[in-house]
Design an enzyme around this catalytic site. Structure first.
Site, short mmCIF file in Angstrom:
data_model
loop_
_atom_site.label_atom_id
_atom_site.label_comp_id
_atom_site.label_asym_id
_atom_site.label_seq_id
_atom_site.Cartn_x
_atom_site.Cartn_y
_atom_site.Cartn_z
N ASP A 69 0.86 -1.20 0.00
CA ASP A 69 0.00 0.00 0.00
C ASP A 69 0.89 1.24 0.00
OD1 ASP A 69 -2.32 1.53 -0.01
OD2 ASP A 69 -2.61 1.43 2.15
N ASP A 90 2.51 2.52 7.95
CA ASP A 90 1.29 1.80 7.59
C ASP A 90 1.58 0.53 6.79
OD1 ASP A 90 -1.36 1.31 7.47
OD2 ASP A 90 -1.86 2.91 6.06
#
Ligand SMILES: Nc1ncnc2c1ncn2[C@@H]1O[C@H](COP(=O)(O)OP(=O)(O)OP(=O)(O)O)[C@@H](O)[C@H]1O
Ligand SMILES: [Mg+2]
Length: 258
Positions: A190, A206
């Site tokens: 991501d 993240d």
């Protein structure tokens, strides 16, 4: 005033400013469900956390808080919601990962595995010399990590930065993708300008959905990460490779043959 008194004074001042900015602690905590509250108290008792101060970000699956530790250090605390809106999206990133073979098909367990996965991925990335927040502890749905920022202000996201040396930042990020692949044996999955903070240098965050290299979609995720990186940096007048070149640089393979 001697140095120690000076330090103490600074510490107290820092705390006062924080206090002014922070909401009442009980108000912060009252937004958590019972189980999360219990876990927070465990972290207090184990001297990992001292106080949760205020929310930095409310995302779809998790909120991130600014907190302070027992040594007065800044911390970031990511709390995954136990009743998350979309737990199903997590499965494809968990299946096929031998580290999580045994988890049961209950949302609660999936969320705990998800937080643990982020912790483990951060550790692996850090060991491979990729700049990420240092993970400190994980307990159930709560991940405690190094705070990236100064005086309670989180560092800006890459997307909001005026980069003084975009070529250097791009090169560093591509090198990180390579280190993740070659050394940590991980793909972020991501990666974009929304998941990179910038404090003198890029810091990748993240990484809960990060997958290991033999994940069935590893190649596809890597190509997506690289495309995002190349797209973002194509806004700058710098030298960037094409997708094939970037892929070969990271993996050592030809994009068509792998
Ligand atoms: N270690 C950290 N130090 C400082 N700020 C952080 C840290 N980790 C996360 N943040 C802040 O919290 C935001 C959300 O973090 P993250 O991307 O990990 O969570 P998320 O649940 O994926 O949120 P989103 O759905 O917004 O992507 C980040 O954009 C950043 O501003
Ligand atoms: Mg994010």
């Amino acid at each position: 005033m001697d140095n120690r008194a000076d330090d103490l004074e600074k510490k107290i001042d820092k705390r006062k400013t924080r206090k002014k900015r922070s909401e009442d602690q009980s108000a912060v905590e009252s937004v958590f469900d019972m189980e999360t509250r219990k876990t927070i108290y465990e972290l207090y008792n184990r001297k990992i956390l001292e106080e949760i101060e205020f929310v930095i970000s409310t995302g779809k699956e998790a909120n991130v808080y600014y907190a302070i530790g027992p040594e007065d250090e800044d911390l970031a605390v990511k709390i995954y919601r136990i009743k998350t809106a979309e737990p199903r999206f997590m499965w494809p990133y968990i299946i096929g990962d031998p580290r999580f073979k045994k988890i049961r098909h209950k949302t609660r367990d999936l969320i705990f595995a998800w937080a643990e996965k982020e912790y483990k991925n951060l550790n692996r990335a850090k060991s491979a010399n990729v700049r990420v927040p240092t993970p400190i502890a994980v307990r159930k749905n709560i991940l405690v990590m190094e705070f990236i920022g100064t005086d309670g202000n989180p560092a800006p996201l890459l997307k909001d930065c005026e980069l003084s040396n975009p070529q250097k930042t791009f090169n560093t990020l591509l090198e990180y993708v390579k280190l993740l692949f070659q050394k940590a044996r991980l793909i972020h999955a991501d990666l974009s300008e929304f998941n990179v903070l910038f404090m003198d240098e890029p810091v990748i965050i993240d990484i809960s959905q990060g997958v290991i290299l033999d994940h069935p979609h590893a190649r596809e995720f890597l190509i997506r990460d690289l495309k995002n990186l190349l797209r973002f940096f194509s806004n700058y007048e710098i030298e960037i490779p094409n997708l094939q070149q970037a892929y070969s640089y990271v993996t050592g393979w030809d994009i068509d043959e792998s």
